[in-house]
Design a protein around this motif. Structure first.
Motif, mmCIF file in Angstrom:
data_model
loop_
_atom_site.group_PDB
_atom_site.id
_atom_site.type_symbol
_atom_site.label_atom_id
_atom_site.label_comp_id
_atom_site.label_asym_id
_atom_site.label_seq_id
_atom_site.Cartn_x
_atom_site.Cartn_y
_atom_site.Cartn_z
ATOM 1 N N ASP A 279 37.592 48.361 32.559
ATOM 2 C CA ASP A 279 38.584 47.261 32.121
ATOM 3 C C ASP A 279 39.454 47.776 30.831
ATOM 4 O OD1 ASP A 279 37.774 45.724 34.185
ATOM 5 O OD2 ASP A 279 36.610 44.477 32.953
ATOM 6 N N ALA A 281 41.576 50.235 30.400
ATOM 7 C CA ALA A 281 42.765 50.700 30.665
ATOM 8 C C ALA A 281 43.677 49.455 30.482
ATOM 9 C CB ALA A 281 43.179 51.513 31.979
ATOM 10 N N VAL A 282 43.421 48.563 31.477
ATOM 11 C CA VAL A 282 43.844 47.087 31.410
ATOM 12 C C VAL A 282 43.739 46.331 30.191
ATOM 13 C CG1 VAL A 282 43.950 44.692 32.385
ATOM 14 C CG2 VAL A 282 43.377 46.731 33.952
ATOM 15 N N SER A 285 46.374 47.802 27.677
ATOM 16 C CA SER A 285 47.805 47.918 27.907
ATOM 17 C C SER A 285 48.671 46.909 27.385
ATOM 18 C CB SER A 285 48.160 48.115 29.574
ATOM 19 O OG SER A 285 47.635 46.670 30.058
ATOM 20 N N CYS A 392 45.567 39.599 34.769
ATOM 21 C CA CYS A 392 45.462 41.013 34.935
ATOM 22 C C CYS A 392 44.163 41.579 35.282
ATOM 23 C CB CYS A 392 46.289 41.884 33.551
ATOM 24 S SG CYS A 392 47.880 41.644 33.431
ATOM 25 N N ASN A 396 43.378 43.580 38.483
ATOM 26 C CA ASN A 396 43.195 44.667 38.149
ATOM 27 C C ASN A 396 44.575 45.444 37.988
ATOM 28 O OD1 ASN A 396 41.931 47.178 37.293
ATOM 29 N ND2 ASN A 396 41.990 48.063 39.574
ATOM 30 N N LYS A 397 45.544 44.811 37.330
ATOM 31 C CA LYS A 397 46.661 45.225 36.857
ATOM 32 C C LYS A 397 47.135 45.402 35.309
ATOM 33 C CE LYS A 397 49.023 42.844 40.752
ATOM 34 N NZ LYS A 397 50.027 42.085 41.315
ATOM 35 N N THR A 398 47.972 46.180 34.911
ATOM 36 C CA THR A 398 48.123 46.484 33.491
ATOM 37 C C THR A 398 49.198 45.580 33.087
ATOM 38 O OG1 THR A 398 49.817 48.137 34.353
ATOM 39 C CG2 THR A 398 47.546 48.924 33.663
ATOM 40 N N TYR A 399 49.415 45.431 31.829
ATOM 41 C CA TYR A 399 50.414 44.614 31.327
ATOM 42 C C TYR A 399 51.875 44.637 31.511
ATOM 43 C CZ TYR A 399 53.035 42.286 27.587
ATOM 44 O OH TYR A 399 54.062 41.495 27.083
#
Length: 422
Positions: A279, A281-282, A285, A392, A396-399
């Motif tokens: 988590d 990386a998410v 971001s 997010c 599992n998505k970035t900003y």
């Protein structure tokens, strides 16, 4: 599909040396009770007692206890069962449903906890099923946060003490990015804790102290500045009193040195452990979140995706969402005081740092234009960012700022540059 009712529930009244265990069935009848010791033998007795009354890997008996910490709770969570940490105040209020005599005993409290699960389990939240890695991150991040708070408390004590007899020291280290917690200040004050000793420092000695503290740039400028400040005329305490205060400052500096070293070491360990979590990386971001602040956020949220029913539940947990008190014609909206204080603390830092990004800055300016004070606008920005973070993490998505903050927000602000130009 409606869940099947719990057939047996367990309540544990925790204490430092022993624990009282009570098991009740679906009718509230006591089926077993036991006092166990707080060691491996007591854990073995508890496991056997639960097994005797239907505990099975596919159907584990839930447990209610008044704490969320400790070896016993850790072992219970490791089995995979539902563990409920019930607030002691809620237990006391529930006890009053059955008696007004205010009688109390460890066994009765264990039974009360078991009955809370039997009757009102749906109204209480079990401890999250966090991974081992995120639990380690929580330990390190909270310890580092405590070390930072302890460091600041010691710095405040040092500042208050220096004001009593050595105000020149406060003036000397009142510089941007340089304060009493800096290595320069700690090194110089440890060598010269009194105005008399500081005034006697030669340029060569000051140069050596600054270089020994790790400073590499502008040493000559700093040397001249410190020597000029220390040799200025100033009010003084009596000699013996001044020496005594100097010894007190040296003792306080030893504590401050340990606190600074602990905060730095824990920060490094926290960032390294946080970087291993998927988590990370998410979270990083998002604007305003780096390794350390991101680790603090993850430590309080955990990685159990089912912990919060929706983003509103997360916002209430963090204290960023307002709370409404309505009674008759009265309607008052307050900010929440009952919240996760650690998450709220990092939320203030996060929202303030995020103002460098266009989206959060436009949102903050809009709230200020609507009449919010600085703290309220920051809390509202934190509230908005938390909702984005929840989405997010769930997906599992970035900003993405274009999704998180509508481009029309800037034009909606009545005091925006566009409207002023018009």
């Amino acid at each position: 599909m409606k869940e099947a009712p719990m057939t047996v529930t367990c309540g544990i009244d925790w204490s430092e040396k022993h624990h009282d265990v009570a098991l009740v069935n679906e009718t509230g009848t006591l089926v077993a009770k036991q006092r166990i010791s707080d060691d491996a033998n007591g854990w073995r007795v508890l496991v056997e007692l639960l097994a005797e009354h239907g505990d099975h890997p596919d159907d584990l008996i839930p447990v209610a206890i008044e704490t969320s910490r400790g070896l016993l709770v850790s072992c219970l969570r490791a089995t995979g069962r539902m563990v409920y940490a019930i607030n002691p105040l809620a237990v006391a209020r529930y006890r009053e449903r059955h008696t007004v005599a205010r009688s109390k005993s460890d066994h009765a409290d264990a039974m009360t906890l078991a009955n809370i699960l039997r009757v009102d389990a749906a109204h209480h939240r079990p401890l999250p099923k966090d991974s081992e890695l995120v639990q380690a991150i929580a330990v390190l991040a909270r310890a580092q946060q405590d070390a930072v708070w302890n460091r600041q408390q010691l710095a405040n004590q040092l500042r208050s003490l220096l004001r009593e007899y050595f105000p020149a020291a406060l003036k000397a280290f009142h510089v941007k990015n340089i304060g009493l917690t800096s290595r320069e200040a700690r090194t110089v004050l440890q060598a010269a804790p009194t105005p008399g000793a500081a005034a006697k420092l030669t340029a060569r000695r000051l140069h050596a102290l600054l270089r020994g503290s790790g400073r590499q740039r502008n040493i000559e400028t700093w040397t001249d500045r410190l020597q000029a400040i220390f040799r200025e005329e100033q009010l003084r305490q009596l000699p013996l009193v001044e020496d005594a205060l100097g010894r007190q400052v040296q003792a306080l500096l030893l504590q401050l040195e340990a606190a600074c070293r602990a905060a730095d070491d824990l920060a490094e360990a926290t960032a390294e452990t946080f970087g291993r979590h998927p988590d990370a990386a998410v979270i990083t971001s998002f604007p305003g979140l780096a390794d350390l602040t991101g680790a603090r956020v993850l430590a309080e949220l955990g990685d159990d995706r089912s912990r919060f029913a929706d983003a509103r539940a997360l916002k209430a947990y963090a204290g960023s969402a307002p709370i409404t008190r309505a009674s008759g014609k009265s309607l008052v909206v307050h900010h929440r005081k009952v919240k996760n204080q650690r998450l709220a603390a990092v939320g203030y830092v996060w929202s303030f740092a995020s103002l460098r990004a266009p989206g959060p800055r436009a949102h903050y300016d809009h709230r200020r234009a609507e009449g919010d004070r600085h703290s309220s606008a920051l809390r509202n920005t934190f509230n908005r960012m938390l909702g984005c973070l929840y989405h997010c993490l769930q997906n599992n998505k970035t900003y993405n700022e274009l999704v998180a903050f509508s481009p029309r927000l800037g034009s909606a602000c009545p005091n925006s540059a566009k409207n002023r130009a018009a």
